[in-house]
Design a protein around this motif. Structure first.
Motif, PDB file in Angstrom:
ATOM      1  N   ARG A 108       0.854  -1.192   0.000  1.00 13.35           N
ATOM      2  CA  ARG A 108       0.000   0.000   0.000  1.00 13.35           C
ATOM      3  C   ARG A 108       0.890   1.241   0.000  1.00 13.35           C
ATOM      4  N   VAL A 109       0.833   2.005  -1.058  1.00 17.23           N
ATOM      5  CA  VAL A 109       1.689   3.178  -1.232  1.00 17.23           C
ATOM      6  C   VAL A 109       1.149   4.352  -0.419  1.00 17.23           C
ATOM      7  N   GLY A 110       2.063   5.106   0.190  1.00 18.79           N
ATOM      8  CA  GLY A 110       1.697   6.313   0.922  1.00 18.79           C
ATOM      9  C   GLY A 110       2.096   6.254   2.383  1.00 18.79           C
ATOM     10  N   ALA A 111       1.773   7.318   3.100  1.00 21.40           N
ATOM     11  CA  ALA A 111       2.098   7.408   4.533  1.00 21.40           C
ATOM     12  C   ALA A 111       1.130   6.531   5.320  1.00 21.40           C
ATOM     13  N   PHE A 112       1.627   5.984   6.416  1.00 23.63           N
ATOM     14  CA  PHE A 112       0.772   5.167   7.274  1.00 23.63           C
ATOM     15  C   PHE A 112       1.125   5.376   8.733  1.00 23.63           C
ATOM     16  N   THR A 113       0.131   5.243   9.574  1.00 28.13           N
ATOM     17  CA  THR A 113       0.279   5.189  11.023  1.00 28.13           C
ATOM     18  C   THR A 113      -0.742   4.166  11.508  1.00 28.13           C
ATOM     19  N   LYS A 114      -0.261   3.083  12.083  1.00 26.54           N
ATOM     20  CA  LYS A 114      -1.128   2.000  12.539  1.00 26.54           C
ATOM     21  C   LYS A 114      -0.771   1.664  13.982  1.00 26.54           C
ATOM     22  N   THR A 115      -1.692   0.985  14.653  1.00 27.38           N
ATOM     23  CA  THR A 115      -1.452   0.607  16.041  1.00 27.38           C
ATOM     24  C   THR A 115      -1.604  -0.894  16.235  1.00 27.38           C
ATOM     25  N   VAL A 116      -0.975  -1.372  17.293  1.00 28.58           N
ATOM     26  CA  VAL A 116      -1.122  -2.751  17.756  1.00 28.58           C
ATOM     27  C   VAL A 116      -1.539  -2.658  19.225  1.00 28.58           C
ATOM     28  N   THR A 117      -2.654  -3.278  19.551  1.00 23.65           N
ATOM     29  CA  THR A 117      -3.144  -3.290  20.928  1.00 23.65           C
ATOM     30  C   THR A 117      -2.729  -4.601  21.576  1.00 23.65           C
ATOM     31  N   VAL A 118      -2.014  -4.492  22.700  1.00 29.78           N
ATOM     32  CA  VAL A 118      -1.516  -5.658  23.423  1.00 29.78           C
ATOM     33  C   VAL A 118      -2.323  -5.799  24.711  1.00 29.78           C
ATOM     34  N   THR A 119      -2.901  -6.980  24.913  1.00 24.29           N
ATOM     35  CA  THR A 119      -3.655  -7.269  26.134  1.00 24.29           C
ATOM     36  C   THR A 119      -2.866  -8.292  26.936  1.00 24.29           C
ATOM     37  N   SER A 120      -2.674  -8.011  28.226  1.00 24.75           N
ATOM     38  CA  SER A 120      -1.865  -8.896  29.071  1.00 24.75           C
ATOM     39  C   SER A 120      -2.309  -8.786  30.522  1.00 24.75           C
ATOM     40  N   ASN A 121      -1.577  -9.498  31.374  1.00 22.65           N
ATOM     41  CA  ASN A 121      -1.829  -9.418  32.812  1.00 22.65           C
ATOM     42  C   ASN A 121      -0.887  -8.423  33.494  1.00 22.65           C
ATOM     43  N   ALA A 122      -0.320  -7.477  32.728  1.00 27.82           N
ATOM     44  CA  ALA A 122       0.607  -6.495  33.291  1.00 27.82           C
ATOM     45  C   ALA A 122      -0.113  -5.621  34.320  1.00 27.82           C
ATOM     46  N   GLU A 123       0.514  -5.457  35.459  1.00 29.33           N
ATOM     47  CA  GLU A 123      -0.051  -4.684  36.562  1.00 29.33           C
ATOM     48  C   GLU A 123      -0.143  -3.210  36.172  1.00 29.33           C
ATOM     49  N   GLY A 124      -1.338  -2.636  36.269  1.00 28.71           N
ATOM     50  CA  GLY A 124      -1.525  -1.224  35.997  1.00 28.71           C
ATOM     51  C   GLY A 124      -1.687  -0.867  34.531  1.00 28.71           C
ATOM     52  N   GLN A 125      -1.414  -1.794  33.627  1.00 30.64           N
ATOM     53  CA  GLN A 125      -1.587  -1.512  32.196  1.00 30.64           C
ATOM     54  C   GLN A 125      -1.975  -2.790  31.448  1.00 30.64           C
ATOM     55  N   PRO A 126      -3.194  -3.274  31.693  1.00 28.86           N
ATOM     56  CA  PRO A 126      -3.615  -4.509  31.026  1.00 28.86           C
ATOM     57  C   PRO A 126      -3.727  -4.364  29.512  1.00 28.86           C
ATOM     58  N   THR A 127      -3.869  -3.121  29.024  1.00 28.97           N
ATOM     59  CA  THR A 127      -3.911  -2.859  27.588  1.00 28.97           C
ATOM     60  C   THR A 127      -2.840  -1.839  27.253  1.00 28.97           C
ATOM     61  N   LYS A 128      -2.014  -2.160  26.251  1.00 34.48           N
ATOM     62  CA  LYS A 128      -0.932  -1.270  25.830  1.00 34.48           C
ATOM     63  C   LYS A 128      -1.061  -1.038  24.330  1.00 34.48           C
ATOM     64  N   ILE A 129      -0.931   0.209  23.896  1.00 37.20           N
ATOM     65  CA  ILE A 129      -1.018   0.559  22.488  1.00 37.20           C
ATOM     66  C   ILE A 129       0.393   0.839  21.959  1.00 37.20           C
ATOM     67  N   LEU A 130       0.784   0.107  20.921  1.00 44.08           N
ATOM     68  CA  LEU A 130       2.061   0.304  20.244  1.00 44.08           C
ATOM     69  C   LEU A 130       1.770   0.898  18.869  1.00 44.08           C
ATOM     70  N   THR A 131       2.702   1.666  18.330  1.00 46.45           N
ATOM     71  CA  THR A 131       2.472   2.366  17.068  1.00 46.45           C
ATOM     72  C   THR A 131       3.575   2.060  16.062  1.00 46.45           C
ATOM     73  N   ILE A 132       3.157   1.879  14.798  1.00 42.32           N
ATOM     74  CA  ILE A 132       4.112   1.821  13.686  1.00 42.32           C
ATOM     75  C   ILE A 132       3.738   2.935  12.720  1.00 42.32           C
ATOM     76  N   LYS A 133       4.748   3.496  12.056  1.00 44.91           N
ATOM     77  CA  LYS A 133       4.486   4.566  11.102  1.00 44.91           C
ATOM     78  C   LYS A 133       5.581   4.585  10.053  1.00 44.91           C
ATOM     79  N   GLY A 134       5.295   5.249   8.966  1.00 43.75           N
ATOM     80  CA  GLY A 134       6.274   5.370   7.899  1.00 43.75           C
ATOM     81  C   GLY A 134       5.610   5.783   6.607  1.00 43.75           C
ATOM     82  N   THR A 135       6.368   5.690   5.526  1.00 48.55           N
ATOM     83  CA  THR A 135       5.868   6.031   4.197  1.00 48.55           C
ATOM     84  C   THR A 135       6.380   4.993   3.205  1.00 48.55           C
ATOM     85  N   VAL A 136       5.449   4.432   2.432  1.00 48.55           N
ATOM     86  CA  VAL A 136       5.801   3.478   1.386  1.00 48.55           C
ATOM     87  C   VAL A 136       5.849   4.249   0.064  1.00 48.55           C
TER      88      VAL A 136
END
Length: 143
Positions: A108-136
């Motif tokens: 897919r050509v063009g700029a992108f910003t996407k996220t990955v949502t991580v669900t875990s048993n981590a104390e205080g942050q059961p859901t974590k959002i990670l981001t990828i970005k760039g330009t193709v």
């Protein structure tokens, strides 16, 4: 005179070695321990930069369990079908490192910003959002 210079050089070397050791200890102490499972990422955003069309879209988020109990990642979800994460299947022991892989569809050509949502048993942050970005970039025009 030679003895004075030699003594000064040894003193400087000794002070330098002592400071280097305390710096390492200070860095090790910066990782905060969590009661329970913890998840501390080296980076929460991966910048692909400018990449070629159909280039390798695989990258890795590296993290450490900075807690006192095993970390269990129950789910990872990309924000769209073009972002596919991979999850460690086994629990991550306290102090151990883990990797969440992500593959972006670089067809897919063009700029992108996407996220990955991580669900875990981590104390205080059961859901974590990670981001990828760039330009193709589009394919070069052939003349």
């Amino acid at each position: 005179m030679k003895k004075i210079i030699l003594f000064a050089m040894l003193a400087v070397a000794g002070i330098t070695a002592t400071n280097a050791q305390t710096t390492k200890k200070a860095k090790a102490e910066k990782v905060a321990k969590v009661e329970g499972a913890g998840m501390l990422f080296e980076t929460e955003t991966i910048d692909y930069g400018t990449i070629a069309h159909n280039a390798d879209g695989k990258r890795e988020f590296v993290f450490v369990n900075n807690g006192t109990k095993p970390l269990i990642i129950t789910n990872t979800q990309g924000s769209c079908g073009c972002t596919v994460p991979t999850t460690p299947k086994e629990p991550i022991a306290p102090g151990a490192k883990g990797v969440i892989g992500v593959k972006y569809a670089t067809d897919r050509v063009g700029a992108f910003t996407k996220t990955v949502t991580v669900t875990s048993n981590a104390e205080g942050q059961p859901t974590k959002i990670l981001t990828i970005k760039g330009t193709v970039l589009p394919d070069p025009v052939k003349s």
